[in-house]
Scaffold this active site. Structure first.
Site, short mmCIF file in Angstrom:
data_model
loop_
_atom_site.label_atom_id
_atom_site.label_comp_id
_atom_site.label_asym_id
_atom_site.label_seq_id
_atom_site.Cartn_x
_atom_site.Cartn_y
_atom_site.Cartn_z
N HIS A 1 45.70 41.45 40.31
CA HIS A 1 45.11 40.35 39.56
C HIS A 1 44.40 40.90 38.31
O HIS A 1 43.66 41.88 38.41
CB HIS A 1 44.10 39.61 40.46
CG HIS A 1 43.52 38.40 39.81
ND1 HIS A 1 44.22 37.22 39.68
CD2 HIS A 1 42.32 38.20 39.22
CE1 HIS A 1 43.47 36.34 39.05
NE2 HIS A 1 42.31 36.91 38.76
N SER B 1 42.36 44.23 39.52
CA SER B 1 42.03 44.45 40.94
C SER B 1 43.30 44.31 41.77
O SER B 1 44.12 43.43 41.52
CB SER B 1 41.06 43.38 41.44
OG SER B 1 39.97 43.21 40.56
C1 GAR Z 1 50.00 40.75 35.29
O1 GAR Z 1 48.97 40.86 34.35
C2 GAR Z 1 49.44 40.35 36.64
O2 GAR Z 1 48.19 40.92 36.93
C3 GAR Z 1 49.33 38.86 36.46
O3 GAR Z 1 50.49 38.50 35.77
C4 GAR Z 1 50.92 39.58 34.94
C5 GAR Z 1 52.36 39.88 35.28
O4 GAR Z 1 52.91 40.84 34.44
N1 GAR Z 1 49.23 38.22 37.72
C6 GAR Z 1 48.50 37.13 37.93
O5 GAR Z 1 47.86 36.58 37.07
C7 GAR Z 1 48.53 36.61 39.36
N2 GAR Z 1 47.59 35.60 39.53
P1 GAR Z 1 54.25 41.60 34.86
O6 GAR Z 1 55.27 40.52 35.24
O7 GAR Z 1 54.66 42.33 33.61
O8 GAR Z 1 53.94 42.52 36.00
#
Ligand code: GAR
Length: 192
Positions: free
Chosen positions: A112, A139
Site C-alpha cells: 500500500h 507499507s
Molecule cells: C502501487 O503504488 C501500489 O502500492 C498501489 O497501486 C500501485 C500499483 O502499481 N496499490 C494500491 O493502491 C492498493 N490499494 P504497479 O501496478 O506498478 O505495481
C-alpha cells in the site's frame, strides 16, 4: 520430484501496470529466493502486467470482472488447483471479500502506498501532500477483512520535499515499494 523444493508457491493479483509484480518476479528468480511465482491473475484482462508475466512464462489469467463473487469463485479455483501457499496483492484495486479470505485460508499480503495506518484506501499521495506531511512511504501488510488494516510487516519512509508533486512523490514511493515487497516477503516467511 518438485522442481523448486522448499520454495513457497505464490500467486500475484494485479489490476494494471504491474511494476511491483515485476520486482517480485525479479526476486523470485534469485537463486536463494524463498518463493516461486506460479500464477498471476488480474481482474482486468487488459492489465499491462499480464503481458509481462505471460512473457516471463508464468501462467497468467485476465478474468473479466463481471461481479466480485464470480471473480472470486474463478480465482479461488485457480489458487486451489495450483496449490498456492500465499497470495500477494500488487496493485490489485479491488477489495477481497471476507468469504474469499476465509475460503483461501492461506496468508495474503498487500502493498500500500502510504505509511499505514495513515491514508488507507485511495489517493494516498494527494492526501499526504494536501496535509503537508513531511514523510510518506509504503507499507506491506497482511490482508484481513478490514481494508488496509492487517498487521504491518514492513514499512519504509520517504521524505516529501517542498518541490514534490503528485507525480514525483508517486515515483519516489513506487521505487521503495519495489525494494520493500521482496524484503517483506522474506521477513514474513522466515517468521512463520
Ligand atoms: C502501487 O503504488 C501500489 O502500492 C498501489 O497501486 C500501485 C500499483 O502499481 N496499490 C494500491 O493502491 C492498493 N490499494 P504497479 O501496478 O506498478 O505495481
Amino acid at each position: 520430484m518438485e522442481k523448486y523444493p522448499g520454495k513457497k508457491r505464490i500467486a500475484v493479483f494485479i489490476s494494471g501496470r504491474g511494476s511491483n509484480l515485476k520486482s517480485l518476479i525479479k526476486y523470485s528468480r534469485k537463486k536463494n529466493s524463498l518463493i516461486k511465482i506460479i500464477l498471476v491473475i488480474s481482474n482486468n484482462p487488459n492489465a499491462k502486467g499480464l503481458k509481462y508475466s505471460t512473457n516471463s512464462k508464468i501462467k497468467s489469467y485476465g478474468i473479466k470482472f463481471k461481479s466480485k463473487s464470480s471473480f472470486e469463485i474463478k480465482s479461488l479455483k485457480l489458487l486451489k488447483k495450483n496449490n498456492i501457499d500465499m497470495l500477494c496483492l500488487a496493485g490489485f484495486m479491488n477489495i477481497l471479500s471476507g468469504s474469499f479470505i476465509r475460503k483461501f485460508s492461506k496468508p495474503i499480503l498487500n502493498i500500500h502506498p502510504s505509511l499505514l495506518p495513515k491514508y488507507k484506501g485511495l489517493n494516498t499521495h494527494l492526501r499526504a501532500i494536501k496535509n503537508k506531511d513531511k514523510y510518506s512511504g509504503a507499507s506491506v501488510h497482511k490482508v484481513t477483512e478490514k481494508l488496509d488494516s492487517g498487521k504491518i510487516i514492513y514499512q519504509k519512509k520517504v521524505k516529501i520535499l517542498k518541490k514534490d508533486t503528485l507525480k514525483s512523490l508517486e515515483k519516489k514511493v513506487l521505487k521503495i515499494e519495489h525494494l520493500i515487497y521482496p524484503k517483506a516477503i522474506i521477513k514474513f516467511l522466515t517468521s512463520l
